[in-house]
Design an enzyme around this catalytic site. Structure first.
Site, mmCIF file in Angstrom:
data_model
loop_
_atom_site.group_PDB
_atom_site.id
_atom_site.type_symbol
_atom_site.label_atom_id
_atom_site.label_comp_id
_atom_site.label_asym_id
_atom_site.label_seq_id
_atom_site.Cartn_x
_atom_site.Cartn_y
_atom_site.Cartn_z
ATOM 1 N N ASN A 83 54.718 7.621 -20.866
ATOM 2 C CA ASN A 83 55.861 6.719 -20.677
ATOM 3 C C ASN A 83 57.012 7.521 -20.080
ATOM 4 O OD1 ASN A 83 58.091 5.067 -20.878
ATOM 5 N ND2 ASN A 83 57.390 4.091 -22.753
ATOM 6 N N HIS A 127 55.089 -8.854 -25.329
ATOM 7 C CA HIS A 127 54.581 -8.563 -23.983
ATOM 8 C C HIS A 127 53.933 -9.806 -23.381
ATOM 9 C CE1 HIS A 127 54.957 -4.165 -24.737
ATOM 10 N NE2 HIS A 127 55.063 -4.126 -23.417
ATOM 11 N N HIS A 128 53.847 -9.819 -22.065
ATOM 12 C CA HIS A 128 53.220 -10.896 -21.288
ATOM 13 C C HIS A 128 51.774 -11.166 -21.723
ATOM 14 C CE1 HIS A 128 51.059 -7.714 -19.149
ATOM 15 N NE2 HIS A 128 52.195 -7.050 -19.222
ATOM 16 N N LYS A 143 48.568 -8.757 -21.001
ATOM 17 C CA LYS A 143 48.356 -7.452 -21.649
ATOM 18 C C LYS A 143 47.124 -7.495 -22.550
ATOM 19 C CE LYS A 143 50.812 -3.727 -24.034
ATOM 20 N NZ LYS A 143 50.271 -2.680 -23.173
ATOM 21 N N THR A 175 54.178 2.015 -26.593
ATOM 22 C CA THR A 175 55.605 2.215 -26.897
ATOM 23 C C THR A 175 55.897 1.840 -28.353
ATOM 24 O OG1 THR A 175 56.135 1.741 -24.603
ATOM 25 C CG2 THR A 175 57.948 1.562 -26.160
#
Ligand SMILES: NC(=O)c1ccc[n+]([C@@H]2O[C@H](COP(=O)([O-])OP(=O)(O)OC[C@H]3O[C@@H](n4cnc5c(N)ncnc54)[C@H](O)[C@@H]3O)[C@@H](O)[C@H]2O)c1
Length: 248
Positions: free
Chosen positions: A105, A138-139, A142, A149
């Protein structure tokens, strides 16, 4: 700087945009799938550059690393899926005196969020009135949960607040234990990623929150990392860069 981009997919293209915005020159885009100017890296190509930013796929990764090591060029790697070979790659780079930085990340904002989260967890560590928990959104495309994260967020809370000893990701059909940290995932819509930490007491709630708007943050962090890597030798993680950058 004259830079090479390895992997010219979604991330590679964003890296190019950020490189140009920050005054660098992209001298080659190398993509195995044929979307760049070259399909393969070579020592000759690497000798013309001052740094490499790679966001490719794990297949063929070792071969790329052999060439990076051989060329002794500073390289920042966002590619994931090779961490089981970390030891081999580290000795390959160190043996050749190369300069290598990796991370899953690269978002600077996410690292600021991790730091604030750990500090908040430290502050409530000795105040049992405050509980702490995490949610992430999240969308619907995913494929995994919890997000990487969210796991890092949880790890930073466990570090900062030792009375929390383990993360609990599952649906609960019982009361949560005091030492458990609940990390809950919600999937749907088009959300690029929201992570929220709640510190909750009978009197109030404090929220620490990170909302990603796009993937630009990953590309910016990777380009800043290759700038930081200039003049350094060794095998670094993004945490080394972030700690030094923010003087933590
Ligand atoms: N570290 C981070 O912050 C971060 C953020 C987002 C994505 N990622 C990772 O970055 C990588 C790329 O993501 P993406 O969304 O751009 O994927 P993508 O599929 O859009 O692009 C990957 C590209 O790399 C090329 N490629 C594959 N293997 C290669 C190799 N050995 N050498 C050169 N090119 C190669 C493919 O042809 C493709 O064009 C993935 O590993 C992803 O998990 C990391």
């Amino acid at each position: 700087m004259n830079l090479i981009i390895t992997g010219y997919g979604r991330m590679g293209r964003l890296v190019e945009k950020i490189c140009l915005e920050r005054g660098h020159k992209v001298i080659a885009r190398v993509d195995k799938g044929g979307s760049g100017d070259y399909t393969d890296l070579s020592l000759e190509l690497l000798s013309q550059a001052e740094g490499v930013v790679e966001f490719a796929l794990a297949e063929g990764f070792e071969e790329n690393c052999r060439l990076y090591g051989e060329a002794g060029i500073p390289v920042v790697v966002g590619t994931t899926g090779w961490y089981d070979k970390k030891e081999e790659i580290a000795s390959l780079i160190k043996e050749k005196g190369g300069s290598f930085l990796y991370g899953s990340n690269f978002s600077i904002g996410a690292h600021i969020f991790f730091t604030l989260t750990e500090r908040a967890a430290e502050l409530i560590a000795d105040i049992p009135d405050y509980d702490i928990m995490v949610t992430e959104y999240h969308h619907k495309m995913k494929k995994d949960s919890p997000s990487g994260t969210a796991i890092t967020t949880g790890e930073r809370i466990l570090k900062g607040c030792p009375r929390k000893t383990k993360m609990q990701f599952d649906k609960l059909d019982r009361q949560i234990e005091d030492e458990e940290l609940h990390v809950a995932s919600v999937r749907g819509g088009h959300i690029p990623g929201i992570h929220r930490v709640y510190l909750d007491s009978p009197a109030d709630t404090i929220e620490v929150s990170h909302s990603a708007r796009s993937r630009d943050g990953f590309a910016l962090g990777a380009v800043m990392a290759v700038e930081w890597l200039q003049g350094k030798k060794g095998f670094f993680s993004v945490d080394d860069f972030v700690k030094d950058f923010f003087k933590l």
